[in-house]
Write a protein that holds these residues in place. Structure first.
Motif, PDB file in Angstrom:
ATOM      1  N   ARG A 179      12.922  -1.471 -10.602  1.00  0.00           N
ATOM      2  CA  ARG A 179      12.787  -2.827 -10.271  1.00  0.00           C
ATOM      3  C   ARG A 179      13.995  -3.560  -9.447  1.00  0.00           C
ATOM      4  O   ARG A 179      13.771  -4.569  -9.270  1.00  0.00           O
ATOM      5  CB  ARG A 179      12.647  -3.507 -11.784  1.00  0.00           C
ATOM      6  CG  ARG A 179      11.456  -2.903 -12.627  1.00  0.00           C
ATOM      7  CD  ARG A 179      11.542  -3.728 -13.781  1.00  0.00           C
ATOM      8  NE  ARG A 179      10.526  -3.307 -14.920  1.00  0.00           N
ATOM      9  CZ  ARG A 179      10.580  -2.640 -15.966  1.00  0.00           C
ATOM     10  NH1 ARG A 179      12.065  -2.469 -16.253  1.00  0.00           N
ATOM     11  NH2 ARG A 179       9.576  -2.275 -16.788  1.00  0.00           N
ATOM     12  N   LYS A 214       6.216  -5.044  -7.480  1.00  0.00           N
ATOM     13  CA  LYS A 214       5.371  -5.452  -6.517  1.00  0.00           C
ATOM     14  C   LYS A 214       5.548  -4.539  -5.117  1.00  0.00           C
ATOM     15  O   LYS A 214       6.567  -4.448  -4.687  1.00  0.00           O
ATOM     16  CB  LYS A 214       5.580  -6.711  -6.157  1.00  0.00           C
ATOM     17  CG  LYS A 214       4.490  -7.197  -5.113  1.00  0.00           C
ATOM     18  CD  LYS A 214       4.569  -8.886  -4.949  1.00  0.00           C
ATOM     19  CE  LYS A 214       3.386  -9.247  -3.949  1.00  0.00           C
ATOM     20  NZ  LYS A 214       3.584 -10.683  -3.748  1.00  0.00           N
ATOM     21  N   TRP A 252       2.495  -2.185 -10.350  1.00  0.00           N
ATOM     22  CA  TRP A 252       2.537  -3.599 -10.899  1.00  0.00           C
ATOM     23  C   TRP A 252       2.274  -3.587 -12.486  1.00  0.00           C
ATOM     24  O   TRP A 252       3.030  -4.361 -12.986  1.00  0.00           O
ATOM     25  CB  TRP A 252       1.622  -4.235 -10.068  1.00  0.00           C
ATOM     26  CG  TRP A 252       1.436  -5.847 -10.442  1.00  0.00           C
ATOM     27  CD1 TRP A 252       0.275  -6.325 -11.078  1.00  0.00           C
ATOM     28  CD2 TRP A 252       2.416  -6.789 -10.454  1.00  0.00           C
ATOM     29  NE1 TRP A 252       0.659  -7.524 -11.411  1.00  0.00           N
ATOM     30  CE2 TRP A 252       1.942  -7.940 -11.008  1.00  0.00           C
ATOM     31  CE3 TRP A 252       3.876  -6.873  -9.891  1.00  0.00           C
ATOM     32  CZ2 TRP A 252       2.544  -9.051 -11.021  1.00  0.00           C
ATOM     33  CZ3 TRP A 252       4.538  -7.953 -10.191  1.00  0.00           C
ATOM     34  CH2 TRP A 252       4.104  -9.149 -10.767  1.00  0.00           C
ATOM     35  N   LYS A 298       0.056   1.443  -6.183  1.00  0.00           N
ATOM     36  CA  LYS A 298       0.475   0.036  -5.917  1.00  0.00           C
ATOM     37  C   LYS A 298      -0.068  -0.708  -7.198  1.00  0.00           C
ATOM     38  O   LYS A 298       0.710  -1.504  -7.695  1.00  0.00           O
ATOM     39  CB  LYS A 298      -0.502  -0.829  -4.703  1.00  0.00           C
ATOM     40  CG  LYS A 298      -0.127  -2.178  -4.930  1.00  0.00           C
ATOM     41  CD  LYS A 298      -1.007  -2.697  -3.562  1.00  0.00           C
ATOM     42  CE  LYS A 298      -0.846  -4.138  -3.336  1.00  0.00           C
ATOM     43  NZ  LYS A 298      -1.664  -4.847  -2.147  1.00  0.00           N
ATOM     44  N   GLU A 299      -1.214  -0.636  -7.708  1.00  0.00           N
ATOM     45  CA  GLU A 299      -1.516  -1.216  -8.817  1.00  0.00           C
ATOM     46  C   GLU A 299      -1.134  -0.799 -10.191  1.00  0.00           C
ATOM     47  O   GLU A 299      -0.733  -1.449 -10.949  1.00  0.00           O
ATOM     48  CB  GLU A 299      -3.240  -0.968  -9.061  1.00  0.00           C
ATOM     49  CG  GLU A 299      -3.704  -1.570 -10.321  1.00  0.00           C
ATOM     50  CD  GLU A 299      -5.121  -1.241 -10.576  1.00  0.00           C
ATOM     51  OE1 GLU A 299      -5.662  -1.807 -11.561  1.00  0.00           O
ATOM     52  OE2 GLU A 299      -5.812  -0.951  -9.713  1.00  0.00           O
ATOM     53  N   ASN A 307       6.085  -3.371 -13.391  1.00  0.00           N
ATOM     54  CA  ASN A 307       6.306  -4.756 -12.998  1.00  0.00           C
ATOM     55  C   ASN A 307       7.104  -4.779 -11.681  1.00  0.00           C
ATOM     56  O   ASN A 307       7.911  -5.669 -11.193  1.00  0.00           O
ATOM     57  CB  ASN A 307       6.879  -5.460 -13.762  1.00  0.00           C
ATOM     58  CG  ASN A 307       7.040  -7.052 -13.766  1.00  0.00           C
ATOM     59  OD1 ASN A 307       6.103  -7.462 -13.029  1.00  0.00           O
ATOM     60  ND2 ASN A 307       8.252  -8.045 -13.990  1.00  0.00           N
ATOM     61  N   TYR A 329      12.434  -4.548  -1.780  1.00  0.00           N
ATOM     62  CA  TYR A 329      10.853  -4.150  -1.174  1.00  0.00           C
ATOM     63  C   TYR A 329      10.599  -2.686  -1.613  1.00  0.00           C
ATOM     64  O   TYR A 329      11.264  -1.863  -1.958  1.00  0.00           O
ATOM     65  CB  TYR A 329      10.842  -4.202   0.209  1.00  0.00           C
ATOM     66  CG  TYR A 329      11.425  -5.538   0.912  1.00  0.00           C
ATOM     67  CD1 TYR A 329      10.656  -6.799   0.579  1.00  0.00           C
ATOM     68  CD2 TYR A 329      12.386  -5.807   1.568  1.00  0.00           C
ATOM     69  CE1 TYR A 329      11.191  -8.085   1.313  1.00  0.00           C
ATOM     70  CE2 TYR A 329      12.962  -6.934   1.954  1.00  0.00           C
ATOM     71  CZ  TYR A 329      12.315  -8.039   1.977  1.00  0.00           C
ATOM     72  OH  TYR A 329      12.900  -9.215   2.510  1.00  0.00           O
ATOM     73  N   ASN A 330       9.331  -2.631  -1.786  1.00  0.00           N
ATOM     74  CA  ASN A 330       8.802  -1.353  -1.948  1.00  0.00           C
ATOM     75  C   ASN A 330       7.508  -1.099  -1.466  1.00  0.00           C
ATOM     76  O   ASN A 330       6.562  -1.876  -1.039  1.00  0.00           O
ATOM     77  CB  ASN A 330       8.210  -1.440  -3.633  1.00  0.00           C
ATOM     78  CG  ASN A 330       9.358  -1.415  -4.569  1.00  0.00           C
ATOM     79  OD1 ASN A 330      10.163  -0.713  -4.853  1.00  0.00           O
ATOM     80  ND2 ASN A 330       9.630  -2.792  -4.820  1.00  0.00           N
TER      81      ASN A 330
END
Length: 431
Positions: free
Chosen positions: A189, A212, A206, A202-203, A210, A193-194
């Motif tokens: 976290r 993005k 998130w 990706k989902e 948490n 950037y990721n």
């Protein structure tokens, strides 16, 4: 108590090393580090193609790149020839064989942390550090500290989760696995950037972490393409010098040309053609061939099978020869199974770049890459794979049937290459 004292000494040594590096570099910090990027992986650079691609893309856009990692196998020639990419070696730590396993693991992590941080503080100040995960322990925390020191931005490229890889050996409920999971989520976290390799990841990043992220699918480099027949023959003749399966099965007394198991050169015309009696060439995507640590073990099992019509070869190819072999093959077989169910096999990406159809073993998000009955087939067990191979090669080498249809579909799809995909996805993040 002695083990605890040893760990404490190592931690003190780590702090001392960091303070020394800090004082050494204080006067040398350049303003901003504009135009410089550190691409880092706590692994073998030669076997980290995606990170090499990142470095080449950055260099193509005028960035100076410090490519940091283990130098166990040779990176691709394009990386070595680039005037903007500098290799920064990190010493690979051999296993410690003293004390309990937990103590050995703690010592290894601490020493790796010191090595990695020292290497990152020796380079010229970067504006970004792009880190591969996994392995993320201790790499994510160390890179975050380096970013604080350099005032750089941290980009994590999520290939998978390190804790799921660890769970293959220890089980999901092992304390070390749970600690690694907590660590990965916490320090993940802290990135600016990721990037990740699938929409499924990706989902998951998130929803569960948490975090993005932006999906950057693995794409083949421009040199992954179908291999012209003359280059195929040259490669086969080169491999025939070391590997029996590439040598011709029989030599005709009247034949005056050059011959491999798959191709031959007409002595009078000098033209290369495929042998009428050639065998099918299958390429298997695995992690235990080439120079893998279990190569001898699996070769021993293979030798006990006594096949009559099948020959198995486990060569180690130079980086430049690998795409040539993929572009010469008839079928790819992928045995990759994701520990998280969220990553995709990069070797299949390379195969598709060479218009090579695949048979791939099923896992959760494979459909994001392999389209069953369009560019290949998906199997769930050895019996299903055997049936697929029998069906695909029933009329081989005739240019018809499913195998030919899959290749035509791959040729027609005009998929994006790495450079175009990177420019669209990553370049906007760098400002």
């Amino acid at each position: 108590m002695a083990a605890g004292g040893g760990v404490l000494l190592l931690l003190l040594a780590a702090v001392a090393a960091v303070l020394t590096a800090w004082l050494w570099r204080r006067r040398q910090v350049a303003a901003g580090g504009v135009g410089r990027v550190c691409v880092a992986v706590l692994g073998d650079l030669g076997r980290s193609p995606r990170m090499q691609y990142h470095a080449l893309s950055l260099a193509r856009h005028g960035r100076d790149v410090a490519l940091l990692g283990y130098l166990q196998s040779r990176p691709h020639g394009d990386v070595l020839r680039s005037g903007r990419i500098r290799l920064v070696p990190v010493t690979d730590l051999c296993g410690l064989l003293v004390g309990p396993k937990l103590f050995q693991y703690v010592v290894k992590v601490v020493v790796q942390a010191v090595q990695l941080l020292y290497a990152m503080l020796k380079i010229d100040q970067p504006s970004y550090i792009l880190l591969q995960n996994p392995p993320g322990l201790p790499a994510i925390a160390v890179t975050w500290l380096a970013c604080l020191f350099w005032r750089s931005k941290l980009i994590i490229d999520w290939h998978n989760y390190g804790y799921t890889v660890m769970s293959l050996s220890h089980g999901r409920n092992h304390p070390l696995v749970q600690i690694a999971k907590w660590y990965e989520k916490l320090f993940g976290r802290l990135s600016d950037y990721n990037l990740c390799v699938t929409n499924a990841m990706k989902e998951d990043l998130w929803v569960n972490c948490n975090i993005k992220a932006v999906t950057l699918y693995d794409k083949p480099a421009a040199y992954f393409k179908e291999t012209p027949l003359e280059l195929q023959h040259r490669l086969y003749m080169k491999l025939a010098g070391d590997y029996e399966p590439f040598k011709p099965r029989t030599e005709s007394v009247s034949w005056s040309g050059e011959k491999s198991a798959f191709t031959e050169v007409d002595g009078s015309s000098g033209h290369v053609k495929k042998s009428r009696t050639r065998p099918a060439l299958l390429i298997s995507s695995t992690s235990w061939t080439g120079k893998g640590p279990l190569k001898d073990y699996y070769n021993g099992l293979i030798n006990k099978l006594h096949f009559k019509h099948i020959q198995i070869c486990t060569p180690w190819l130079e980086a430049e020869d690998y795409p040539l072999l993929l572009g010469s093959a008839d079928l790819g077989v992928c045995l990759h199974k994701s520990s998280s169910g969220l990553d995709l096999p990069m070797k299949v990406v390379d195969m598709f770049g060479c218009c090579l159809p695949v048979c791939a073993i099923h896992f959760e998000c494979l459909h994001e890459l392999v389209k069953h009955n369009e560019n290949g087939l998906i199997f769930r067990d050895s019996d299903e794979l055997a049936a697929q191979l029998k069906m695909l090669f029933l009329e081989f080498p005739a240019l018809e049937g499913k195998l030919h249809s899959f290749r035509k579909n791959l040729r027609a799809c005009k998929q994006l290459r790495w450079d175009e995909s990177w420019d669209q996805t990553v370049l906007p993040l760098l400002g």
